[in-house]
Motif scaffolding. Structure first.
Motif, short mmCIF file in Angstrom:
data_model
loop_
_atom_site.label_atom_id
_atom_site.label_comp_id
_atom_site.label_asym_id
_atom_site.label_seq_id
_atom_site.Cartn_x
_atom_site.Cartn_y
_atom_site.Cartn_z
N LEU A 282 -13.52 -6.89 -14.10
CA LEU A 282 -12.12 -6.72 -13.45
C LEU A 282 -12.12 -6.40 -12.28
O LEU A 282 -12.99 -5.56 -11.62
CB LEU A 282 -11.49 -5.67 -14.09
CG LEU A 282 -11.02 -5.88 -15.99
CD1 LEU A 282 -10.40 -4.61 -16.48
CD2 LEU A 282 -10.06 -7.09 -15.98
N GLU A 283 -11.00 -6.93 -11.47
CA GLU A 283 -10.87 -6.72 -10.05
C GLU A 283 -10.32 -5.15 -9.86
O GLU A 283 -9.77 -4.58 -10.75
CB GLU A 283 -9.86 -7.58 -9.41
CG GLU A 283 -9.90 -9.01 -9.61
CD GLU A 283 -11.19 -9.25 -8.34
OE1 GLU A 283 -11.56 -8.52 -7.47
OE2 GLU A 283 -11.72 -10.43 -8.61
N GLU A 284 -10.59 -4.47 -8.59
CA GLU A 284 -10.54 -2.98 -8.57
C GLU A 284 -8.90 -2.74 -8.82
O GLU A 284 -8.66 -1.59 -9.35
CB GLU A 284 -10.93 -2.63 -6.87
CG GLU A 284 -12.42 -2.61 -6.80
CD GLU A 284 -12.78 -2.09 -5.34
OE1 GLU A 284 -11.71 -1.86 -4.91
OE2 GLU A 284 -13.81 -2.14 -5.27
N HIS A 285 -7.97 -3.52 -8.34
CA HIS A 285 -6.70 -3.36 -8.28
C HIS A 285 -6.18 -3.51 -9.75
O HIS A 285 -5.00 -3.07 -10.12
CB HIS A 285 -5.61 -4.04 -7.41
CG HIS A 285 -5.94 -5.62 -7.52
ND1 HIS A 285 -7.14 -6.50 -6.99
CD2 HIS A 285 -5.29 -6.64 -8.02
CE1 HIS A 285 -7.05 -7.72 -7.22
NE2 HIS A 285 -5.70 -7.78 -7.93
N HIS A 286 -6.87 -4.48 -10.60
CA HIS A 286 -6.49 -4.51 -12.02
C HIS A 286 -7.06 -3.21 -12.67
O HIS A 286 -6.34 -2.75 -13.68
CB HIS A 286 -7.16 -5.72 -12.58
CG HIS A 286 -6.80 -7.04 -12.09
ND1 HIS A 286 -7.57 -8.07 -11.98
CD2 HIS A 286 -5.66 -7.22 -11.27
CE1 HIS A 286 -6.76 -9.18 -11.48
NE2 HIS A 286 -5.60 -8.75 -10.94
N VAL A 287 -8.04 -2.85 -12.37
CA VAL A 287 -8.37 -1.41 -13.08
C VAL A 287 -7.56 -0.18 -12.75
O VAL A 287 -7.13 0.73 -13.75
CB VAL A 287 -10.02 -1.07 -12.73
CG1 VAL A 287 -10.26 0.15 -13.37
CG2 VAL A 287 -10.91 -2.27 -13.05
N LEU A 288 -7.04 -0.32 -11.56
CA LEU A 288 -6.05 0.95 -11.29
C LEU A 288 -4.85 0.68 -11.85
O LEU A 288 -4.12 1.47 -12.47
CB LEU A 288 -5.99 0.77 -9.68
CG LEU A 288 -4.91 1.73 -9.22
CD1 LEU A 288 -5.42 2.97 -9.25
CD2 LEU A 288 -4.66 1.37 -7.71
N GLU A 289 -4.28 -0.68 -12.04
CA GLU A 289 -3.05 -0.96 -12.56
C GLU A 289 -2.99 -0.61 -14.04
O GLU A 289 -2.01 0.10 -14.67
CB GLU A 289 -2.64 -2.37 -12.22
CG GLU A 289 -1.32 -2.72 -12.92
CD GLU A 289 -1.11 -4.19 -12.74
OE1 GLU A 289 0.01 -4.58 -13.37
OE2 GLU A 289 -1.30 -4.77 -11.62
N ALA A 290 -4.15 -0.90 -14.87
CA ALA A 290 -4.47 -0.66 -16.21
C ALA A 290 -4.33 0.80 -16.36
O ALA A 290 -3.98 1.41 -17.34
CB ALA A 290 -5.80 -1.26 -16.65
#
Length: 731
Positions: free
Chosen positions: A526-534
């Motif tokens: 997963l992209e870093e910003h996707h992990v943060l959003e999740a």
């Protein structure tokens, strides 16, 4: 004139006639124009106990894993007209008396004994007028206060006097509250065994009145709730437990997210206060309603009563078998084992499970049915129809219950044979709850686990994007399958993560790591910003936490944790992200732990004001890091070393091999979670008390043990000397 209660009457009769002999019906509730502004804490909406405002019935068997609403799509629920009665008018003098009583006892501090006397005397004045007083909107509130404060003798006397018109009172909007208050007060007196005979006598009189015509009461929204309270009282279950039952608890247990509640099992099976009364009441109620079983099957309120009966009879196999066969429509007398459904029209059952009320009832039947009956239902009734049922907005919940309560691997084989290749179709139809129920069943029975994981992955991702796209598409399950052109789908920023998709991934990450490597690859890609959003999403954060709690290698966990570098501070003050930060810290090595604490250090004031912040400050020892970073590192390294040594000595075989720079999180899920949790708590408590000490953990424990053993020897020696002295004195 004094108000006549909830409904205005078509005609008024001032003669002293029997209340139950009047044929005049109440005006329809929707045409009632009399509405009081004073609600006195009682709900005035259409939402009743056990039924949502849109008439959705909440199953006693507990919840569902789908977002589909059964009720608003199914308009075939049978309406059973209620038998009405004409209530006599309340004379002004009686109304004035109870108004004075209300002013005297409500909101004032009175000696308990004096209060009991006042309440008892006031209840004496209701003799012969219980029905009209209990169904009056204003006076009913006063009666509730009186029933809460009176003695057991007056309470039982009031209920016995109400027995003649009990069904009419219980079916009334105001009267049902009075009756339930009386039953709740009775439940408090059950703690004293000496009261049981008096209470049983009152309950028997009520039961005799109910079984004359139980159908109308079962099919009434108010009467249904009263009946369920009464049934729980027979069983000895506290009424607070009944009223506080949450469907989400049952759902969590069905999806293996929570172990079965031991307290519920004890309260429903071990406690037997009036077992014979419960069985006799249920038997007579069914006999009286034998000609109306089809009505009870289709009515949403009677369905709730029958679900409660099934729950309370759990453990009594003979009674359960008889009840279930009646509810299924069996015409056979005594069926033999292996042929319990003889005489039942299978086609009729398959038709009924497509009705809202009956589908809920069938869920409860499958939950509490003995294995022999469950086996016949699966093999003779539902086999070869599972996929068709799964596509129906009501019947799909029955398929979920079939999977959730499968008893053996043979049952799982039959379910997998029909549904294992249909996951993509189920996702496209919006029936993801069926998939997550099957997944939970494979995990519970250790059958088809790997095949199930592969089937879910294949349903959401194929071709060149495999396996990278698996986790993102499951997280946004509904969003992905709502698109026609799925090849151009991308992460929908700002969209809430799908609850069932989150449940699927949580279940998958509890499986052995060798079965879920494609999911590990996907989530760590997963992209870093996707992990943060999740991590900031209530459902997404659960997925991240389940991954970090899994038995996957520490290297893979740290790969995901590293993607949040630079965001641990903002996550720590986020209501959902704070839990993710804690799991990240546990799964990290020393360097990552230092990074996490360093990013949280400037936010100490904000953390101290947040809900989870004070706990994180203590758990991560942020204050200790701020004062003495080197000693903090030493303590973390000492803790890691102590935990490794402890598990190498006392842990299971599979926990004795540790990777370099890995922490306990690498191996926790391979061991028994209950024991490890207790062991970990004990270790952390000991380490916290010895933060300033450089003594190794195990040495510290041994020294304490040696010291304690010396003290015990001294104490035993002194006890021996004193004992010998006593013997000498006696001689």
């Amino acid at each position: 004139m004094v108000s006549v209660g909830l409904h205005a009457l078509v005609s008024r009769n001032h003669k002293g006639c029997d209340l139950t002999e009047q044929p005049t019906a109440w005006e329809n509730q929707t045409n009632n124009q009399w509405v009081r502004k004073r609600t006195m804490g009682r709900k005035t909406s259409k939402k009743h106990a056990g039924v949502n405002a849109d008439h959705t019935v909440e199953s006693v068997s507990g919840g569902n894993a789908d977002d589909n609403n059964r009720s608003h799509k199914d308009k075939k629920t049978t309406h059973v007209p209620q038998t009405s009665f004409l209530r006599k008018q309340i004379d002004p003098e009686t109304a004035k008396y109870f108004a004075e009583i209300a002013n005297a006892i409500e909101g004032t501090e009175i000696d308990p004994e004096e209060r009991s006397v006042i309440c008892g005397n006031a209840l004496e004045e209701t003799r012969g007028k219980e029905a009209e007083l209990a169904t009056d909107y204003i006076i009913s509130h006063t009666l509730q206060t009186l029933l809460e404060g009176c003695s057991l003798d007056h309470l039982c006397s009031f209920l016995q006097s109400c027995a003649k018109n009990f069904s009419h009172i219980a079916a009334d909007r105001s009267g049902s509250h009075v009756v339930e208050t009386a039953l709740k007060s009775l439940s408090f007196h059950l703690q004293d065994n000496e009261n049981h005979s008096l209470i049983e006598h009152a309950l028997k009189k009520i039961c005799k009145a109910i079984v004359v015509n139980p159908v109308d009461l079962m099919c009434n929204c108010h009467g249904s709730h009263v009946l369920r309270s009464l049934l729980y009282l027979f069983k000895g279950v506290p009424l607070e437990e009944f009223h506080s039952t949450k469907s989400s608890v049952g759902l969590a247990e069905r999806l293996n997210l929570k172990a079965p509640h031991a307290k519920d099992n004890v309260s429903l099976q071990s406690v037997q206060i009036f077992p014979s009364l419960l069985k006799k009441f249920v038997s007579e109620m069914l006999n009286a309603a034998s000609e109306d079983i089809s009505k009870l099957q289709m009515n949403q309120y009677s369905s709730l009563v029958l679900q409660t009966v099934l729950k309370l009879l759990a453990g009594n196999e003979q009674e359960l078998l008889h009840l279930i066969r009646v509810l299924l429509g069996s015409s056979a007398g005594n069926a033999n084992a292996g042929n319990l459904l003889e005489g039942i029209t299978i086609r009729n059952i398959l038709r009924l499970v497509e009705e809202t009320a009956y589908s809920h009832l069938m869920e409860a039947i499958l939950e509490f049915a003995p294995e022999t009956l469950y086996n016949e239902l699966l093999t003779k009734v539902f086999r070869k129809s599972l996929f068709r049922m799964s596509s129906h907005h009501c019947a799909n919940f029955v398929v979920q219950a079939l999977a959730s309560h499968a008893k053996s691997q043979d049952h799982m084989d039959l379910i997998w044979e029909e549904l294992g290749t249909k996951f993509r179709d189920l996702f496209e139809m919006g029936k993801s709850g069926v998939v997550v129920s099957v997944l939970a069943a494979t995990q519970r029975l250790h059958s088809h686990e790997h095949e199930c994981c592969q089937a879910i992955a294949a349903a959401v991702c194929t071709g060149d994007e495999f396996p990278k796209c698996i986790v993102p598409r499951i997280l946004f399950l509904e969003n992905f399958f709502s698109l026609r052109d799925k090849s151009n789908w991308s992460w929908p920023h700002g969209t809430k993560i799908h609850v069932v998709g989150s449940l699927i991934l949580q279940s998958i990450f509890r499986l052995p790591s060798e079965l879920i490597q494609v999911y590990v690859t996907s989530i760590t890609s997963l992209e870093e910003h996707h992990v943060l959003e999740a991590s900031k999403d209530p459902s997404g954060s659960r997925v991240i936490e389940s991954f970090l709690n899994s038995n996957i290698s520490g290297k893979q966990k740290r790969k995901l944790v590293a993607k949040l570098r630079g965001h641990f501070g903002e996550l720590s003050v986020h209501p959902f992200g704070s839990f993710t930060v804690e799991k990240c810290f546990t799964a990290s090595n020393l360097n990552l732990r230092e990074t996490i604490v360093s990013e949280m250090l400037p936010l100490q004031p904000e953390l101290s004001k947040s809900k989870q912040g004070p706990y994180l400050l203590r758990k991560l020892d942020i204050d200790g890091f701020a004062r003495q970073p080197d000693q903090w590192k030493s303590r973390q390294a000492s803790q890691q070393s102590a935990l490794k040594e402890f598990y190498a000595t006392f842990g299971p075989k599979e926990t004795k091999s540790f990777e370099k720079e890995s922490f306990l999180a690498d191996t926790v899920s391979k061991s028994k979670p209950g024991k490890l949790k207790d062991i970990r708590k004990e270790i952390e408590t000991t380490l916290a008390s010895a933060k300033t000490s450089n003594t190794p953990f195990l040495a510290h424990q041994v020294s304490k043990k040696v010291k304690r053993s010396k003290d015990e020897k001294k104490r035993h020696r002194k006890d021996g000397e004193s004992e010998s002295k006593r013997k000498k004195i006696k001689v």
